[in-house]
Design a protein around this motif. Structure first.
Motif, PDB file in Angstrom:
ATOM      1  N   ASP A  45     -23.575  -6.909 -12.953  1.00 61.56           N
ATOM      2  CA  ASP A  45     -23.455  -5.691 -13.558  1.00 61.56           C
ATOM      3  C   ASP A  45     -22.116  -4.868 -12.865  1.00 61.56           C
ATOM      4  OD1 ASP A  45     -24.274  -4.949 -11.081  1.00 61.56           O
ATOM      5  OD2 ASP A  45     -26.202  -4.024 -11.750  1.00 61.56           O
ATOM      6  N   SER A  46     -21.602  -5.573 -11.854  1.00 60.01           N
ATOM      7  CA  SER A  46     -20.491  -4.915 -11.270  1.00 60.01           C
ATOM      8  C   SER A  46     -19.017  -5.747 -11.156  1.00 60.01           C
ATOM      9  CB  SER A  46     -20.898  -4.425  -9.681  1.00 60.01           C
ATOM     10  OG  SER A  46     -21.097  -5.605  -8.899  1.00 60.01           O
ATOM     11  N   SER A  56     -12.352  -8.276 -11.794  1.00 56.03           N
ATOM     12  CA  SER A  56     -12.160  -6.925 -11.675  1.00 56.03           C
ATOM     13  C   SER A  56     -13.729  -6.471 -11.178  1.00 56.03           C
ATOM     14  CB  SER A  56     -11.832  -6.201 -12.889  1.00 56.03           C
ATOM     15  OG  SER A  56     -11.907  -4.654 -12.806  1.00 56.03           O
ATOM     16  N   ILE A  57     -13.727  -5.320 -10.310  1.00 57.07           N
ATOM     17  CA  ILE A  57     -14.955  -4.517 -10.191  1.00 57.07           C
ATOM     18  C   ILE A  57     -15.272  -3.509 -11.249  1.00 57.07           C
ATOM     19  CG2 ILE A  57     -13.845  -2.844  -8.829  1.00 57.07           C
ATOM     20  CD1 ILE A  57     -16.435  -2.914  -7.145  1.00 57.07           C
ATOM     21  N   LYS A  58     -16.432  -3.149 -11.544  1.00 61.01           N
ATOM     22  CA  LYS A  58     -16.620  -2.174 -12.589  1.00 61.01           C
ATOM     23  C   LYS A  58     -17.183  -0.817 -11.709  1.00 61.01           C
ATOM     24  CE  LYS A  58     -18.781  -5.734 -15.517  1.00 61.01           C
ATOM     25  NZ  LYS A  58     -20.236  -5.968 -16.076  1.00 61.01           N
ATOM     26  N   VAL A  59     -16.393  -0.043 -11.793  1.00 56.66           N
ATOM     27  CA  VAL A  59     -16.705   1.475 -11.157  1.00 56.66           C
ATOM     28  C   VAL A  59     -17.060   2.310 -12.061  1.00 56.66           C
ATOM     29  CG1 VAL A  59     -15.803   3.073  -9.795  1.00 56.66           C
ATOM     30  CG2 VAL A  59     -14.759   0.657  -9.494  1.00 56.66           C
ATOM     31  N   PRO A  60     -18.256   2.917 -11.986  1.00 53.42           N
ATOM     32  CA  PRO A  60     -18.778   3.949 -13.002  1.00 53.42           C
ATOM     33  C   PRO A  60     -17.911   5.241 -13.017  1.00 53.42           C
ATOM     34  CG  PRO A  60     -20.518   2.992 -11.820  1.00 53.42           C
ATOM     35  CD  PRO A  60     -19.351   2.251 -11.233  1.00 53.42           C
ATOM     36  N   GLY A  61     -17.556   5.613 -13.919  1.00 51.45           N
ATOM     37  CA  GLY A  61     -16.776   6.764 -13.910  1.00 51.45           C
ATOM     38  C   GLY A  61     -15.317   6.543 -13.303  1.00 51.45           C
ATOM     39  N   GLY A  62     -14.678   5.342 -13.028  1.00 50.74           N
ATOM     40  CA  GLY A  62     -13.569   5.078 -12.825  1.00 50.74           C
ATOM     41  C   GLY A  62     -12.521   5.349 -14.009  1.00 50.74           C
ATOM     42  N   PRO A  63     -11.383   5.933 -13.295  1.00 50.96           N
ATOM     43  CA  PRO A  63     -10.342   6.090 -14.439  1.00 50.96           C
ATOM     44  C   PRO A  63      -9.896   4.908 -15.289  1.00 50.96           C
ATOM     45  CG  PRO A  63      -9.411   6.591 -12.260  1.00 50.96           C
ATOM     46  CD  PRO A  63     -10.968   6.404 -12.220  1.00 50.96           C
ATOM     47  N   ALA A  68     -25.147 -13.285  -6.034  1.00 50.18           N
ATOM     48  CA  ALA A  68     -24.760 -13.181  -7.224  1.00 50.18           C
ATOM     49  C   ALA A  68     -23.178 -12.979  -7.351  1.00 50.18           C
ATOM     50  CB  ALA A  68     -25.427 -12.497  -8.192  1.00 50.18           C
ATOM     51  N   GLU A  69     -22.638 -12.436  -6.214  1.00 54.06           N
ATOM     52  CA  GLU A  69     -21.317 -11.866  -6.377  1.00 54.06           C
ATOM     53  C   GLU A  69     -20.463 -13.131  -6.070  1.00 54.06           C
ATOM     54  OE1 GLU A  69     -22.370  -7.193  -5.563  1.00 54.06           O
ATOM     55  OE2 GLU A  69     -21.811  -8.464  -3.754  1.00 54.06           O
ATOM     56  N   LEU A  70     -20.897 -13.962  -5.453  1.00 55.81           N
ATOM     57  CA  LEU A  70     -19.962 -15.124  -5.105  1.00 55.81           C
ATOM     58  C   LEU A  70     -19.888 -16.378  -6.388  1.00 55.81           C
ATOM     59  CD1 LEU A  70     -21.894 -16.220  -1.645  1.00 55.81           C
ATOM     60  CD2 LEU A  70     -19.586 -14.975  -1.933  1.00 55.81           C
TER      61      LEU A  70
END
Length: 267
Positions: free
Chosen positions: A29-30, A80-87, A160-162
């Protein structure tokens, strides 16, 4: 390779390519990766980064992204990472095949083979999406022409991030260009918040000597070892200090030396 005939609601800024998304894969999810078309005129060195944006505003927001694909690939890949509210990432994480992504035309960066002096063993230290430039470099035959052994360390919070790094390294044994060198490539993956065979921050594992024992290699030495670092600000600072403790010296494109750091992704 095709320049995408982008159809957007806003004009494409000068000095910017508009490319078409060809594939999207979400890992958690990220975290996600995507591939897009590559302009015929775009050239870069494996390990460099570009500025990425979306055609969703009169003045699009651009952020630095390492090109995760090697310089010979006909497409461009990004992790890429997912950033909530990231521009940017708030919207970028929602892209799908056929969408348009903007890319400024000039690549740059310090995580390139040319910025290092010749050596025997190349260490690539990464956390999170800092693995992206190394995803490019380990798929470039030039890396194995310059170094006998390549060790990529990838530290994340959870197992999971690996997935991206593990899948990519495993696939290299069947890669038509780099498969013959796969025996000299090692992924040392660690996590900090879950049980895992290799657990902890890479600087702690170097300080204790565990990483060297696990890999069956001698401690880092300036005569044989070279380093590249990509991660958070704290990770860059700590890993840089660790490598300097082993006697390595920071280099750059204009003055190659025994290790390099990419600072484009931190404030």
């Amino acid at each position: 390779m095709l320049d995408a005939a982008a159809k957007t609601d806003f004009p494409i800024p000068t000095g910017v390519f508009a490319q078409t998304v060809t594939e999207v894969q979400h890992y958690t999810d990220s975290l996600f990766r995507f591939r897009m078309t590559r302009p015929d005129t775009f050239r870069f060195r494996s390990g460099e980064f570009v500025m990425i944006g979306l055609p969703n505003a009169e003045k699009p927001v651009f952020r630095a992204y390492s090109v995760a694909s090697p310089n010979w690939d006909e497409e461009l890949e990004f992790y890429s990472i997912k950033v909530p509210g990231g521009p940017l990432t708030e919207h970028l994480q929602k892209i799908k095949e056929g969408d348009t992504v903007l890319m400024r035309k000039k690549p740059t960066g310090t995580l390139v083979n040319d910025a290092l002096l010749p050596g025997k063993r190349l260490w690539m230290f990464s956390t999170g999406t800092g693995f992206a430039p190394f995803a490019s470099l380990i798929r470039d035959p030039e890396t194995y022409e310059k170094f006998e052994e390549v060790i990529v360390t990838h530290t994340c919070r959870e197992v999971a991030e690996l997935a991206y790094s593990q899948e990519l390294v495993a696939s290299l044994k069947d890669d038509p260009l780099c498969g013959e060198f796969a025996g000299g490539l090692h992924l040392y993956a660690t996590v900090t918040r879950e049980d895992f065979p290799f657990k902890g921050r890479i600087t702690d594992l170097m300080a204790s000597g565990k990483v060297f024992d696990d890999l069956g290699v001698p401690p880092i030495h300036p005569e044989t070892d070279r380093g590249m670092i990509c991660g958070s600000m704290a990770m860059l600072k700590d890993t840089k200090a660790t490598l300097e403790g082993f006697g390595l010296v920071e280099g750059s494109n204009s003055k190659p030396d025994t290790f390099v750091v990419e600072r484009a992704f931190v404030d």
